[in-house]
Write an enzyme that holds these catalytic residues in place. Sequence first.
Site, PDB file in Angstrom:
ATOM      1  CB  SER A 162      74.559 -53.729  33.268  1.00  0.00           C
ATOM      2  OG  SER A 162      73.652 -54.438  32.467  1.00  0.00           O
TER       3      SER A 162
ATOM      4  CG  PHE B  97      61.272 -38.077  35.630  1.00  0.00           C
ATOM      5  CD1 PHE B  97      60.660 -36.832  35.676  1.00  0.00           C
ATOM      6  CD2 PHE B  97      62.543 -38.170  35.076  1.00  0.00           C
ATOM      7  CE1 PHE B  97      61.293 -35.709  35.172  1.00  0.00           C
ATOM      8  CE2 PHE B  97      63.186 -37.057  34.563  1.00  0.00           C
ATOM      9  CZ  PHE B  97      62.566 -35.813  34.618  1.00  0.00           C
TER      10      PHE B  97
ATOM     11  CG  ASP C  91      69.188 -55.868  31.295  1.00  0.00           C
ATOM     12  OD1 ASP C  91      69.882 -56.784  30.833  1.00  0.00           O
ATOM     13  OD2 ASP C  91      68.998 -55.705  32.522  1.00  0.00           O
TER      14      ASP C  91
ATOM     15  CG  HIS D 211      74.656 -57.312  28.774  1.00  0.00           C
ATOM     16  ND1 HIS D 211      73.356 -57.725  28.587  1.00  0.00           N
ATOM     17  CD2 HIS D 211      74.615 -56.433  29.813  1.00  0.00           C
ATOM     18  CE1 HIS D 211      72.571 -57.137  29.455  1.00  0.00           C
ATOM     19  NE2 HIS D 211      73.297 -56.343  30.223  1.00  0.00           N
TER      20      HIS D 211
END
Length: 532
Positions: A109, A289, A337, A379
Site C-alpha cells: 500500500s 478517534f 484491506d 491493489h
Amino acid sequence: MAHHKAITCLVILGLSSLAGASFENQDYWKKDGLDDLNSAWELKPNYKVAKNLILMVGDGMGLSTVTAARIYKGQKEGKHGEEYKLAFEQFPYVALSKTYNIDRQVPDSAGTAVAMVTGIKVNYGTVGVTGDVPFGKNCSQLNDAAKLKTVLDFALEEGKSVGLVTTTRITHATPAAAYAHVPFRDWESDFNMVEAPGCSHVKDIAYQLTMDNPNIHVILGGGRRSFINYTTPDPNTGSTNGQRMDGLDLIGEWKKDKQTRGLKHAYVDTRQKLAEVDVSQTDYLFGLFASNHLAYETDRTGDSQEPTLTEMADKAIRILSKNPKGYFLLIEGGRIDHAHHDNYAKRALEEANEFDNSVIKVGQLTSEDDTLTVVTADHSHVFTIAGYPSRGRNILGTVDNSDGGEPVDKMPYLTLGYMNGPRFGRENLTGVDTTHKNFQQPSGVQMPYETHGGEDVIIYAKGPMAHMFHRTHEQSYIGHVLMYSSCLGLYKDKCDLVKRNAMASPCGAGRHAASMFVLVVGVLQLCTRLLF
C-alpha cells in the site's frame, strides 16, 4: 433531444410485465442496453480546470471485492444482488491501473499510494521517496533530493486547502504517502525507529505530519498512540499508553501551533465531538478517534464513539470547501484491506459498502462541474468468487449447484474464498453460519495473513478531465491526471489551457457533435433491428 426521444419511444414494450417476475425478461435487457446507449450518447468531456480534487482509495478493493460488495449490498436491500450498482460504478469514465512497484510484481500500500499522489512509481514499502531509496531500516540513501512532492504539496502551493481522511491510523501507508518521507513504512512513531541506527536525521511519520506539515487543514483517522508519550495513558480508553519515546505530545504541539498563529481550529477524539464541530468557526481540524485503527463496521454499536468514514468525509468537505481556491482531499477506506488479510470476507464487504456510502456523500456535497473525483484501489487481494451458485444465492454462503461436478470429498464449499491466509484446510461447513462476521473463509495455503493480489484494479472517475482515464494505465498516471486537471505541480504551466478552452467552447462542442453524427445514425439503426 430528438434522438433521445426516439430511442426512449422504442423501448416502451410492455414493461409492466416485469412486476413480480423472479428474474428479468427480454424487455428488461432491451431497456437496460438502450439506457446505457442513451447515457453514452449524452456523455460530454469536461475540459475545465478542476477547482477541487478528491482521490478516494478503497484499500485492497480489487475487482472481485467490488463484485462481491455489489452483490452483498444489493442483497442487504432485498434484491438478488448481481444487478445492483454501487455508487462509484456509475461514474462515466473507467480505466485499469497497473499496480506493481518498481521492485515487486505484487505491491504494497505504501508504494502504490506514492505512485498515485506523486505520479512516480517507487519501491515496495517506501513512503514519499524516489526509487533510488531501497525499502528497509537504512537511511543512507535518504536525502532532500530523494524526497518526492505530492499533489497535496502542490495544492498547498497554489493556496488550496488540503485534507486526509482514513479509517486506519492516520500514519498508515496510504495517508502517509501524501506528506511523509521514510524508507520504511512502519516508522509511524519514534518507538518504531529504535532499531534504525544512522537515521537521526529522519523523523517518524507522526512527527512529520504534525511538525513538518502544519498547514494540512483536515486530518481525520485513527492512531492516537503515535502522538502520545509512552508514559501517558490513552485519554479515551485509559487501557493503553501512547508510544512516543521523545517526550513530545504531538497533539499538544498541533494545538500550540494553531493558537500561536491565531488560526481557527479544533481537536476532536469522539464521534459526538466531530458532529459538534462548527464548520464556520473551524479552518483546521485534527481528529484521532482510536489508539490504533478505527473499528470494523461489523463491530459498530449504537453508542460507538468512532465516526463512520462517511461522517468524516462529510465534515472534511464542508471545511475544505470554504476555500474559494478549492482543495485536495484524500479519502481512504482502509480496513477493507485488513479484513481480507485475516480472511474475514464479511468484514471486508461491510467496509467496502461503507466506502460506497462515503462516495454517495461526496457526490451530494460536490459538483462534477468543478470537482474531479477519482475512486480506485491501491491493489487487489487473492480473493475469489467461485463455483456456479444460483442467481441471488447468499454471497456469503455455499454453492448450491453441481455444475462442473461435485467436490471429490462431497462436502459443501463456499462461493467466496482466498488463495492463502490464516484459516487453512478443507472442512465440513454443514450447519456452520458462514455469514457471521467472525467467520473466516478457508484458504489454500496457510500463512500468518493473506497476501495482496497482483492483478490490475479499476479507476472510476468523474469531473473535469476525467475522460483522460481511458485504457490500461500505469498507476502513477493517476497522479498525473490529478495534477493536469487542476494545473498543479508538473502541469502548472503545461496543462494545455488554450486547447482545453477551445474544446470547451460552443464551437468546439459543435465540432465534436458533428463528428458523432454518423454514430447516432448507426445506433438508431441498431435499435430498430433489435426491437423490430
